[in-house]
Design an enzyme around this catalytic site. Structure first.
Site, PDB file in Angstrom:
ATOM      1  N   ILE A 137      14.084 -45.638 -28.364  1.00 18.78           N
ATOM      2  CA  ILE A 137      13.933 -45.219 -29.858  1.00 18.78           C
ATOM      3  C   ILE A 137      13.248 -44.030 -29.842  1.00 18.78           C
ATOM      4  CG2 ILE A 137      14.194 -47.810 -30.722  1.00 18.78           C
ATOM      5  CD1 ILE A 137      11.109 -48.205 -30.260  1.00 18.78           C
ATOM      6  N   ASP A 138      12.906 -43.184 -31.026  1.00 15.48           N
ATOM      7  CA  ASP A 138      12.286 -42.096 -31.110  1.00 15.48           C
ATOM      8  C   ASP A 138      10.814 -42.349 -30.951  1.00 15.48           C
ATOM      9  OD1 ASP A 138      14.676 -40.684 -31.429  1.00 15.48           O
ATOM     10  OD2 ASP A 138      14.708 -41.676 -33.460  1.00 15.48           O
ATOM     11  N   LYS A 139      10.049 -41.158 -30.735  1.00 18.31           N
ATOM     12  CA  LYS A 139       8.459 -40.922 -30.645  1.00 18.31           C
ATOM     13  C   LYS A 139       7.837 -41.754 -31.725  1.00 18.31           C
ATOM     14  CE  LYS A 139       4.781 -37.834 -30.227  1.00 18.31           C
ATOM     15  NZ  LYS A 139       4.304 -36.363 -30.116  1.00 18.31           N
ATOM     16  N   THR A 141       9.062 -43.742 -33.912  1.00 18.49           N
ATOM     17  CA  THR A 141       9.463 -45.233 -34.124  1.00 18.49           C
ATOM     18  C   THR A 141       8.861 -46.256 -33.241  1.00 18.49           C
ATOM     19  OG1 THR A 141      11.717 -44.175 -34.564  1.00 18.49           O
ATOM     20  CG2 THR A 141      11.765 -46.517 -34.332  1.00 18.49           C
ATOM     21  N   ARG A 238      18.881 -44.062 -39.662  1.00 15.93           N
ATOM     22  CA  ARG A 238      18.435 -42.979 -40.335  1.00 15.93           C
ATOM     23  C   ARG A 238      19.502 -42.046 -41.205  1.00 15.93           C
ATOM     24  NH1 ARG A 238      15.101 -40.047 -35.440  1.00 15.93           N
ATOM     25  NH2 ARG A 238      14.618 -38.566 -36.925  1.00 15.93           N
TER      26      ARG A 238
END
Length: 289
Positions: A137-139, A141, A238
């Site tokens: 998962i992204d930074k 998130t 997203r």
């Protein structure tokens, strides 16, 4: 020999691009030569330089003698304080698998200005260079990430992800009001260089993507949702939510927003029937509206 297992970050990436990033001490012509001679294999098979990697692939690199020392993986040093922080992140573990609750701001893999990531830190924490995160998962998130302690388990989990056998649910705060209490978004996604493109009709190169949504609460200009992924595409939530005009709060990639320090997307639920594993986390305080 070095082994890499392919996670979601490098899925569909050309193998030569992957190798250029990981073999910085070897020039490109030498990499191509190693591919031709079978010194670099995927799943123990020779591949061409334009082969696109698949989730769960294992890349085997048989390094020349004079490159071994430069490419040898070493463990980074962790302070006692950082070790405690990593320990607190772990919500489940056994001899083959562990699951962490990633915090806002932590990066799963190094790159884009980050020389150290959770991958290097947990390899050091466990003194095990076979540690791999199979999903990411992204930074900005937060939430659940699956870690494997060996290649066999990483490939098993990757196959379960590919088969859509793992249930993942999220809490999401979006901009705008959503009238329906329950709804499904079903469309087609294609990963571009910068972001994911959404199409309402089937097209070549696009993958069918399905998400189930449930409205939890409305407040002023925001709506709190629960989402369950039926398919697991890159940036699926997203891209889909932005496509209907309700981008995730804090998501500056797919929508414009005044909040840039965090994205209100939290992976709170995970179920893997293969391991009889079910994890559910409470909604973070900053989500409550």
């Amino acid at each position: 020999m070095i082994e890499y297992i392919i996670d979601e970050e490098y899925e569909k990436v050309r193998v030569d691009r992957f190798l250029r990033k990981h073999l910085k001490n070897i020039n490109l012509s030498e990499i191509y030569k190693m591919l031709r001679k079978g010194k670099i294999k995927v799943n123990n098979k020779k591949i061409s330089q334009d082969y696109r990697l698949v989730l769960g692939d294992v890349v085997f690199i048989f390094l020349p003698e004079n490159f071994k020392e430069n490419n040898e993986e070493k463990f980074i040093e962790l302070s006692q304080e950082r070790k405690e922080k990593l320990k607190e992140m772990i919500v489940f573990e056994n001899e083959n698998l562990f699951v962490i609750n990633k915090l806002l701001g932590d990066v799963v893999h190094k790159g884009s200005g980050h020389d150290i990531s959770l991958l290097e830190e947990f390899r050091s924490y466990y003194s095990n260079n076979n540690i791999n995160f199979v999903n990411r998962i992204d930074k900005l998130t937060s939430g659940l990430i699956i870690g494997a302690k060996n290649i066999k388990t990483a490939r098993e989990v990757a196959k379960e992800i590919q088969a859509d056998n793992i249930i993942k649910r999220y809490y999401i705060l979006v901009n705008g009001k959503i009238e329906k209490d329950n709804f499904i978004l079903e469309n087609y996604l294609k990963k571009d260089e910068e972001k994911v493109i959404v199409s309402d009709i089937e097209k070549e190169g696009y993958k069918k993507s399905i998400t189930y949504f449930k409205k939890i609460k409305e407040h002023n200009k925001y709506t709190l949702l629960e989402a369950e992924l039926k398919t697991g595409r890159t940036h699926q939530l997203r891209a889909q939510l932005n496509h209907i005009g309700n981008n995730i709060v804090g998501d500056t990639k797919y929508g414009k927003d005044e909040r840039e320090d965090m994205m209100y997307l939290f992976s709170y639920y995970l179920k893997i029937d293969l391991y009889n594993l079910e994890i559910k986390l409470e909604i973070p305080n900053f989500f409550l509206i």
